[in-house]
Structure formats: C-alpha cells, structure tokens
Write a protein that holds these residues in place. Structure first.
Motif, PDB file in Angstrom:
ATOM      1  N   ALA A   1       0.828  -1.213   0.000  1.00  0.00           N
ATOM      2  CA  ALA A   1       0.000   0.000   0.000  1.00  0.00           C
ATOM      3  C   ALA A   1       0.861   1.261   0.000  1.00  0.00           C
ATOM      4  O   ALA A   1       0.443   2.304  -0.497  1.00  0.00           O
ATOM      5  CB  ALA A   1      -0.912   0.000   1.228  1.00  0.00           C
ATOM      6  N   HIS A   2       2.077   1.164   0.552  1.00  0.00           N
ATOM      7  CA  HIS A   2       2.960   2.340   0.602  1.00  0.00           C
ATOM      8  C   HIS A   2       3.351   2.813  -0.796  1.00  0.00           C
ATOM      9  O   HIS A   2       3.773   3.949  -0.952  1.00  0.00           O
ATOM     10  CB  HIS A   2       4.227   2.010   1.399  1.00  0.00           C
ATOM     11  N   ASP A   3       3.241   1.921  -1.779  1.00  0.00           N
ATOM     12  CA  ASP A   3       3.656   2.301  -3.138  1.00  0.00           C
ATOM     13  C   ASP A   3       2.492   2.804  -3.985  1.00  0.00           C
ATOM     14  O   ASP A   3       2.627   2.968  -5.195  1.00  0.00           O
ATOM     15  CB  ASP A   3       4.327   1.091  -3.818  1.00  0.00           C
ATOM     16  N   LEU A   4       1.330   3.007  -3.350  1.00  0.00           N
ATOM     17  CA  LEU A   4       0.161   3.498  -4.087  1.00  0.00           C
ATOM     18  C   LEU A   4      -0.170   4.915  -3.635  1.00  0.00           C
ATOM     19  O   LEU A   4       0.029   5.262  -2.472  1.00  0.00           O
ATOM     20  CB  LEU A   4      -1.051   2.595  -3.795  1.00  0.00           C
TER      21      LEU A   4
ATOM     22  N   PRO B   1     -10.361  -5.544   6.971  1.00  0.00           N
ATOM     23  CA  PRO B   1     -10.277  -4.765   5.729  1.00  0.00           C
ATOM     24  C   PRO B   1      -9.407  -5.477   4.704  1.00  0.00           C
ATOM     25  O   PRO B   1      -8.423  -6.121   5.066  1.00  0.00           O
ATOM     26  CB  PRO B   1      -9.619  -3.457   6.179  1.00  0.00           C
ATOM     27  N   ASN B   2      -9.782  -5.340   3.424  1.00  0.00           N
ATOM     28  CA  ASN B   2      -9.167  -6.159   2.386  1.00  0.00           C
ATOM     29  C   ASN B   2      -9.096  -5.371   1.069  1.00  0.00           C
ATOM     30  O   ASN B   2      -9.647  -5.801   0.058  1.00  0.00           O
ATOM     31  CB  ASN B   2     -10.064  -7.410   2.226  1.00  0.00           C
ATOM     32  N   PRO B   3      -8.409  -4.205   1.069  1.00  0.00           N
ATOM     33  CA  PRO B   3      -8.419  -3.355  -0.131  1.00  0.00           C
ATOM     34  C   PRO B   3      -7.934  -4.121  -1.369  1.00  0.00           C
ATOM     35  O   PRO B   3      -6.868  -4.745  -1.320  1.00  0.00           O
ATOM     36  CB  PRO B   3      -7.426  -2.227   0.210  1.00  0.00           C
ATOM     37  N   PRO B   4      -8.722  -4.076  -2.469  1.00  0.00           N
ATOM     38  CA  PRO B   4      -8.322  -4.821  -3.672  1.00  0.00           C
ATOM     39  C   PRO B   4      -7.140  -4.180  -4.394  1.00  0.00           C
ATOM     40  O   PRO B   4      -6.616  -4.761  -5.332  1.00  0.00           O
ATOM     41  CB  PRO B   4      -9.581  -4.777  -4.548  1.00  0.00           C
TER      42      PRO B   4
ATOM     43  N   TYR C   1       1.657 -12.003   1.314  1.00  0.00           N
ATOM     44  CA  TYR C   1       1.878 -10.564   1.186  1.00  0.00           C
ATOM     45  C   TYR C   1       1.293  -9.844   2.396  1.00  0.00           C
ATOM     46  O   TYR C   1       0.199 -10.187   2.842  1.00  0.00           O
ATOM     47  CB  TYR C   1       1.216 -10.058  -0.105  1.00  0.00           C
ATOM     48  N   PRO C   2       2.024  -8.827   2.923  1.00  0.00           N
ATOM     49  CA  PRO C   2       1.538  -8.115   4.110  1.00  0.00           C
ATOM     50  C   PRO C   2       0.167  -7.480   3.878  1.00  0.00           C
ATOM     51  O   PRO C   2      -0.053  -6.868   2.836  1.00  0.00           O
ATOM     52  CB  PRO C   2       2.594  -7.028   4.329  1.00  0.00           C
ATOM     53  N   LYS C   3      -0.715  -7.637   4.833  1.00  0.00           N
ATOM     54  CA  LYS C   3      -2.086  -7.134   4.736  1.00  0.00           C
ATOM     55  C   LYS C   3      -2.635  -6.893   6.133  1.00  0.00           C
ATOM     56  O   LYS C   3      -2.061  -7.391   7.106  1.00  0.00           O
ATOM     57  CB  LYS C   3      -2.961  -8.119   3.964  1.00  0.00           C
ATOM     58  N   PRO C   4      -3.727  -6.143   6.259  1.00  0.00           N
ATOM     59  CA  PRO C   4      -4.252  -5.877   7.601  1.00  0.00           C
ATOM     60  C   PRO C   4      -4.710  -7.150   8.314  1.00  0.00           C
ATOM     61  O   PRO C   4      -5.035  -8.153   7.660  1.00  0.00           O
ATOM     62  CB  PRO C   4      -5.452  -4.960   7.337  1.00  0.00           C
ATOM     63  N   LEU C   5      -4.718  -7.079   9.616  1.00  0.00           N
ATOM     64  CA  LEU C   5      -5.176  -8.191  10.445  1.00  0.00           C
ATOM     65  C   LEU C   5      -6.160  -7.643  11.473  1.00  0.00           C
ATOM     66  O   LEU C   5      -6.176  -6.446  11.728  1.00  0.00           O
ATOM     67  CB  LEU C   5      -3.985  -8.802  11.194  1.00  0.00           C
ATOM     68  N   MET C   6      -6.942  -8.521  12.076  1.00  0.00           N
ATOM     69  CA  MET C   6      -7.796  -8.091  13.188  1.00  0.00           C
ATOM     70  C   MET C   6      -7.213  -8.641  14.487  1.00  0.00           C
ATOM     71  O   MET C   6      -6.463  -9.625  14.472  1.00  0.00           O
ATOM     72  CB  MET C   6      -9.235  -8.576  12.980  1.00  0.00           C
TER      73      MET C   6
END
Lengths: 532, 532
Positions: free
Chosen positions: A477-480, B187-190, B264-269
């Motif tokens: 996300a940092h690259d967007l 959250p899961n931004p495409p 790939y790094p992504k948000p977690l709850m």
C-alpha cells in the motif's frame, strides 16, 4: 591469533556454543532518540531489556529534560539546548496552573493552543540543536549503528535515521493527530473506531458517527500545525524534499502500547506489534513504603498520583481533595510536590515520589486515583485496582472514558468536581464490588498472554538490528497514491466502460428503431400509394 | 475427604503449587471437529500440544476419511457416513486423474465445477450425518466442553458450537471464496491485496487491479455455491434463521496459517493470530531414510512429493518426469503410489511415504519438488530448501506464484511441462546460488520469532477455554450493517445538509437579486416617471 577447531565433535560443539554466546554478548549497536516525559519511562524498560542482551546502547538526549537523566546503564550523549533547567521547570509549573485554570470554552481552547505552540517551539528547537550539532552528528555517522529506536511523537529520531541510512523501530501509544494511521497505512473506519479526543466509544449512534467523522478535520489541522515545521527542518537537513509522513512511513516496526482489554479492537498491520502493559514489572517495596502499607490495617491503602507533569494544584482544589480523602477509612498515599493543604487529614500521607506500580501490586491497595495517563491506567489494570480518574489533558479523557466504559472505574471533571463528588467516587470504587470484579476480569485477560510485552518489544528491536529492517512486513500500500489505494481509478474506468456500453446500446436501439420506423413508414407509404 | 492446610507457610505454598499443577493436569475439555485431508495435519500438531498440557480432547470424525484415523492420543468419536472407504479412495483416484486431464479451458472449468459439486455433496452429507446422529449429539450436549476447535473451511463445527453454546477457535489458511474476510470484518483493499486464484502479486499495474476487483464476483458466486446448503442445514438444525456468515462471525479466535515471509503483508484483526509454519517441528530420520540420504554422496538428495491427494499420475507424464529426474546427479526420493514408470532412472527411489519435513531438514537436501500445498511450502521455507512447484488445484497456484516472486523457486505448468522443462527448472534451483540464498533469507526471517507458532496456537486455544471466549477482541464492526460500516448513511446525511445549505443560499441570493432588481426597476421606473 587464529582459532583452531578441535576435531572431537563434543568439544567443537561446546566451542561453537561459547562463540555464539560471546557474539550474543558482543551484541549490536543501537542508537536511541527518546522523547522526554512519561514517553521515556516505557522506552527505558525496553532499553534495560536490550542492555541485558549485551547490546551497546547510545542515547542521544538534550542536557535539559524532565526524566532523561545521565546514567551508567547506557552511553549518554547529551547535547546543549537554548534553555535552562529552571526555564523548563518553570514551563511545567505554568502547565500545572493552566490545567486547573477555569474559564469559558474559548478561553480554554486559546490556552491549549498557546500551550501546544509553546511546547512545539521547545521541541523543535531541541531537534534543531541535535541535528545541527556537527560534532555529535559526525560521531553518530562514524558509529555504524544497526538500528535507531525512537518515539515518533516527535519525528526528530526518524530524520536522523534517514540521514544515517539505518532502519528504525518506533515505540508509541499514538500520535495525537493520527499521523501514525496514515504512516502505517492501517485501515481506520470512522464507523467503529473512535477518534482521539472525540469522547466516543466503539459503539456509536448515528450522531456520534457524524461527530466522529468531523473529528478528522481538526486532526488534519493539528497534524499540519505540529509537523509542518519538521517537514521544513527535515527537507533542509536532508537536502531533499520530504514530508514527515514520508519519513514515518519508512519505520520497520511500530511497537504500539495497546492492549484490547483497554483499547477498542481495531485493525492492525503486520509491522505493528502490540505491547500494552510493558511497564508493569514488579520490584520489592522499600521498607519505608512497606511500613506505611502494613500500618494501614484492614482498610488498606489508596494510591493517589496525578503524574510527574503536575507539580502543584491550586490551594482551593487541593483543600477540596484533602477534604474528600479524609472521608474514607483507607490510608491515602498522595504523591504531591506542591504546598501542603492546611486541612490535610490524618489518613493522608504526602510524598514527593512513590513506587506507583509496586504499591498498586500490594494486596492491601483498594483504589487508585490517577490523571489517566496510559502508563498509570495499564498499571491499574495489571494490578487489578479500580480507578478514580481525573483527566487533565491529551488522551487522558479518552483513557478515562475507556476505563469507565469497562466498568472498572469512575471519571471526575477536575474543574467541576466538588469534595463530595471525589468522596462519592472513591467510596464507590472501594465499596461497590462490581468495580473490583470488572478490573479483576480485565486484569486476568490482560495478563493471560503467551509472552510478556517487554520480551516482545526486545525481540522486535533485535530483529530489526539483526536483519537491517523488516521489509517483508511492509505492505505494498505504501507504493500506491490515495486514488490508487482506494481503487478510484479502477471504479472510474469501470463506470466509463459501463456508460460507453450503455451509450452504444442506446444508440444501437435508436438506430434499429429508426430503421424499423423508416421501413414501416416506407411500407405504409408504399401501401398507401398502392391503395391510392 | 477434607483437605486440611498445614499452618507452616512453606508447606502450604508447596501444597498450593501442587494443587495448581494438579488442576493444570486435570485441564479443560475441548471438542474438536476437524476437516479431513492436509487440514488435519496442522490441527493434529496443535492437539498434541494441548494434550501435553493435560486437556481432555474429544475428536468427532467420520468413520471414513483420508487422514483422520482412530488414535489413543485423543478420545475419538467416529460417526457413520453413507459412503465406504473404497468409494472415498475411488473418488481420490478420480481426482488425481482429473488434475492431469488435458482439454480446453471450458472443459477444465466444467471438470472443476463437477469436482467441487461432488466434494461438496460428500462434505454436506458427512455434516448431516454428524448433526442428526442423535446419540452422538446427546453425548456432546452432556459433556460440557469449554470450547470447540474446528476448521471453518467447512462450517459444520461452528454449527455444532452454536448448538452447544460454547466458544470456538478456528484454524485455517483461508476459506477459498474469501468468506473469512467478511466473517472477521478484516479490511481487504483490492488495490494491493491479491485475490485468491487471481495470480496477482501485491504489486499490480492498472489492468491487474481491474482484474483483481473482478475476482470478487466469482468469489461471491463460489461462496453461495459452497455455503448455501449449510445455511439451510444450519437453519433447520438450530431452528433459527442463520447464515453461515452469521455463524462464522461468532468465532472467538482465528488461528491463521500465515507468515509474511510467504504471504503478502495485509491488515489483520486483533482476534487473528498468525501461526504460519506450525508443522515445521523436526523428528529424527528413521534408519531406512538416513541410509538413503547418507548414500547420496556429495550431490545430496532431492525430495519429491505431490501430496497425499495424488495417488497416480498418467503414465506418459510419469515417464517424462522420470526422464527429467535422471538428468541430475542427486538421489531423488519420490513419494509415489502409482504404477512404476518403466524408464525409472537409477538415482530415483520410489517410496509409498516419506518423512517430508525431516528429509527437508537434512543438510544434504538440495531441492524440493512439490505441488505447492501450503504445508509443504512452509516446510520448504522453514528448512531453506529451494523449490520446483507443480501446482495442481486450489490455492497452490497462488502459493507457487508467491514463492517464485520471492526468487525462492520455480513454477511449472503440470499439463504443459516437458521433460526438458522439469530438468532445467530442477538444475536451476540446485545450481543457481540465488535460489538457495533467497530461500535462506526467507528461512532466517521466518524462524526469527519471539515464540514458536505452535505454542502460540496452544496458548490461544487455552485462552478461549479459560475465559469462555475472547469478547474483548471482537471489533464493534460486527454490530454494524454494510451501510453503517462504510459510513454511507453519514456521508448521505452530510451531502443532504450541504445540498440544503446550497439550496437555501441560492434561494437567498436569488431573493436578494430579485429584490435589488425590483428596487432598481422601481427606482428606474419612478426615475422615468419623474423625468416624464
């Protein structure tokens, strides 16, 4: 001298083990740029842990400060600042007075604004004196540190990390204007994550959700007010155009002083490590305090401290408090450095300092009167002591609100509270069992963890030192940019495609209709002409 | 017999300690509803850990299964199902054949659809036979479990947890259609989180981001296809209207087999606990395998397994593979139960089963040929063995893509690969140092953790058993509907307010203008009349 490995397997294994222990003892080299005040307290705990692991720790701090004092535990590199200890102490006395100053909402807002401006100027000037201290910077450049450990509450440390090209680890609860949210790219839906200072909980009705969204506006302004000068300073010092946000985004690990028994559950990112309750490690009580606690009899004690930032309370308020403290049978240990109120009851012992966490850990402690700083609240939760909270400034109101929403304490408005309010609140948390039961439950949940948060913090600082960062935890996300992150370009494209298809379909339909009508028209015309 | 506490403090402390150890040994009571296949392998590891902590573990499983076999380690409650072991094995042989069947895209899509339908029918029928097994359900109702441990890949366990009113812990990598994302409110931004099966990485160009968003549509359809029958079953069995999503949302803890060296790094709850690499615990190699490995000489070995789901490979393909394996000097240990290819080279040893993780851990292992199941890939990473991946179905293509994007292996298309392709890929990962260096770096990052993922998993299952859930980790987002979660009502309200203000402003302006014009008009009129 060359090392010769003996051929006997057991001996060589022992030698390897010895070497690995020695290399561990030699450890890495860590640069620390702390933030003064209570921020330093939790950072010092982590540094003690790292020192025990054999790392060399260099702390860079201003000569004048509240809590950061020279010590033999770390290599302290002090740098001069353009103000004296007396001026600093005077500023804190002023701060104490302001916290208790009554007045209209606008007057108080103006006071807060002035205070923020004044403190910001002190911090900025301190940072400038660090970055432009040529001798110190040359020493740091030559020292070859493995990583930098700092508190992003002030971005000075990260500017230095960028200059030295070393990875950084952050320790924080949050940045007041929410810049940490942007810098970690952590999703933060306003529908259930209450904004700082909003007074909302995570369960909001419609109007509270409207209010919550509105709180993002002053936050942006506050961010600009607080960090714009650092953007200028960083751009000048690093000789490149950077913003504070750009810099903070480069942090490898964010050690966040959160725990969800106290904070409301919200999303996290993989490089955010939750270490709430880090300061809750117990030492033995000194004889002096042990004696006071033991003398309290069956009623036990109440611990009372408004933190080290409050040196004095206006006499009228102090007398009201003293009056209220006299209404309970408990012995009250009150940390207070101001003038002694003349009506101080017999059950109240004034002290200049108290071992807060160790006293709270004593089974005779019945209640904790606190200003609601996060360290204090965590110590209250850790030791299962119900709280009466008198928030003064910053996030203390939010902390108080959270404790109250968990049924583990009561909140008082420090400006409006009367002697009776204090007495009632104190009696309630001591005598009404539900407060003790609730805090006990929170405490059990808080302490039931697979690893102590201090060990977790030490591990992740070491991780960054060992691997020169943690790029595998950095989200793409940092690259967007903002538009790409929210897929607005994709949605616009899809909308355009749909509209184009609709347009072409309509045009086709119209064309077909016209052809049909035309044919019909011609047919009917030719029919007509035939009948004619 | 009454317990009498001795008055001597040291003795009483010892007795208390003994009692606490005894109570720990007595432990809690855990109900387990596993999913068959490789899912069971990681769950069994956690159960072994829990058993060692003294908990009573009751596993409820169908009489016919691939991996879940009666054992004395746990109390096994087997229930009858309407198919035999032969039918089940036949189904898997069919499955093997289908994985290698060539054909057009549409033909293959039809095959996959049929396979999903067939497997779903088997799973659903198994679940029905569990829930409507009156005797078993009565036993479970009377057993008073502390918690239920299941894999939400199939929602049968959670239906049972709801019926028994006990908290649940989930163990999973993900649910193929992404239902876990909705159920955790994560959250899961495409824009930077690649969708399952999309073949995207976390760095996508514009068209890949468009494709990524489109993948949410088949996922919704797949979710409907897979879980609609369970919604019906659950509503009937629980005698209330519930969806599978409603049920999954109630899970206390989600143990997710993720690690960001691989994912790939992504948000977690907060209630998602990351435990990737859970199966990577080493045992000693048996004499038989130790001898094979030692005999391999300086070239070492290659480990080759396409997992337990593939019993047979078409002979033509098997001969191509055998041919390629003969082109490397390493000894190849190939786990294969099908017909032996006649061209099997001398350096290839066929075995019915192999201790995969322990072989990968051997320093003589040079490469790992795998189908890319997540367990195998984690074992490859854990032991730093570069991989040649031949993905067959499910998320294996995504796993392969991730390994390849990290430079830690190569991917082959199992349908199109030639003998030369296999040989080239194998030689590359063995001889090109970059693959070993990359997997070594991943391995070091993966293994540098503050606590073993298995201990973490055991802790959180115990946590839920001790505290009857983990409600403090449940985000308030669960109490919002879709419109509220995205603040659409707030934005609509704010838009309405803005429009109203605009409308009133425009009306006011128009009114003023009209007044002005009217006055002017009157003035000019009166002026005119005056001049007249």
């Amino acid at each position: 001298m060359a090392l010769v490995f003996p051929s006997h397997p057991q001996v060589s294994v022992s030698l390897l083990l010895l070497l690995s222990v020695l290399s561990l003892a030699a450890g890495g080299k860590l640069l620390v740029v702390p933030v003064d005040g209570s921020h330093w307290l939790s950072m010092r705990e982590v540094l003690d842990g790292l020192r025990q692991k054999g790392h060399e720790i260099v702390v860079v701090a201003p000569e004048v400060s509240v809590h950061i004092k020279p010590t033999n535990n770390f290599i302290m590199k002090m740098y001069s600042v353009p103000f004296t200890q007396e001026e600093m102490d005077g500023s804190f006395r002023e701060f104490s007075k302001e916290a208790f100053a009554e007045g209209s909402f606008l007057e108080r807002l103006a006071t807060i604004h002035q205070r923020v401006q004044r403190m910001s100027a002190i911090y900025l000037s301190t940072c400038e004196h660090l970055l432009y201290n040529k001798e110190l910077i040359r020493y740091l450049e030559e020292s070859e540190f493995d990583a930098l450990f700092t508190d992003p509450f002030l971005p000075c440390g990260q500017i230095l990390a960028e200059h030295l090209s070393i990875p950084s680890v952050f320790l924080l609860q949050h940045i007041p204007c929410g810049l940490d949210i942007d810098a970690t790219q952590c999703p933060n839906p306003p529908s259930y994550i209450p904004r700082i200072f909003s007074g909302n909980s995570d369960h909001m009705n419609f109007l509270q959700r409207v209010k919550n969204i509105f709180f993002d506006i002053p936050h942006s302004l506050l961010c600009h007010l607080l960090f714009q000068p650092y953007t200028k300073l960083a751009s000048e010092f690093l000789q490149q155009d950077v913003t504070v946000l750009d810099l903070l985004r480069k942090a490898s690990i964010w050690l966040v002083r959160f725990d969800f028994v106290f904070h409301y559950p919200k999303p996290l990112m993989p490089n955010m490590i939750i270490i709430g309750g880090i300061t809750c490690t117990h030492k033995k009580l000194s004889q002096e305090f042990e004696a006071i606690v033991n003398a309290s009899g069956e009623h036990g004690i109440v611990v009372f401290s408004l933190g080290s930032m409050v040196s004095e309370i206006p006499m009228k308020k102090a007398m009201e408090i003293a009056d209220a403290l006299g209404s309970v049978p408990q012995t009250v240990l009150w940390r207070y450095t101001g003038e002694v109120p003349p009506n101080l009851p017999k059950n109240v012992k004034l002290v200049k300092w108290l071992p807060q966490n160790d006293l709270l850990a004593h089974p005779k402690t019945r209640a904790f009167i606190t200003h609601g700083g996060s360290h204090g609240v965590y110590e209250g939760i850790c030791n299962a002591v119900p709280m009466v909270i008198m928030p003064l400034f910053g996030d203390q109101m939010d902390n108080a609100k959270r404790v109250e929403s968990r049924g583990a304490g009561l909140t008082l408005n420090i400006l409006e509270m009367t002697s009776k309010d204090i007495s009632d609140a104190l009696k309630a948390v001591i005598n009404d069992k539900k407060y003790k039961e609730n805090i006990q439950r929170l405490s059990e949940l808080h302490l039931d963890r697979p690893i102590h948060p201090l060990d977790l913090a030490v591990h992740w600082v070491e991780f960054v030192m060992r691997h020169k960062g943690a790029p595998h935890l950095r989200p793409a996300a940092h690259d967007l940019n903002w538009i790409q992150y929210h897929s607005l370009d994709v949605f616009a494209f899809l909308l355009a495609v749909v509209l184009l298809i609709l347009f072409i379909s309509v045009k086709c339909c119209m064309f077909c209709c016209r052809r049909c009508c035309f044919k019909k028209g011609r047919k009917s015309k030719s029919g007509k002409s035939k009948t004619h």
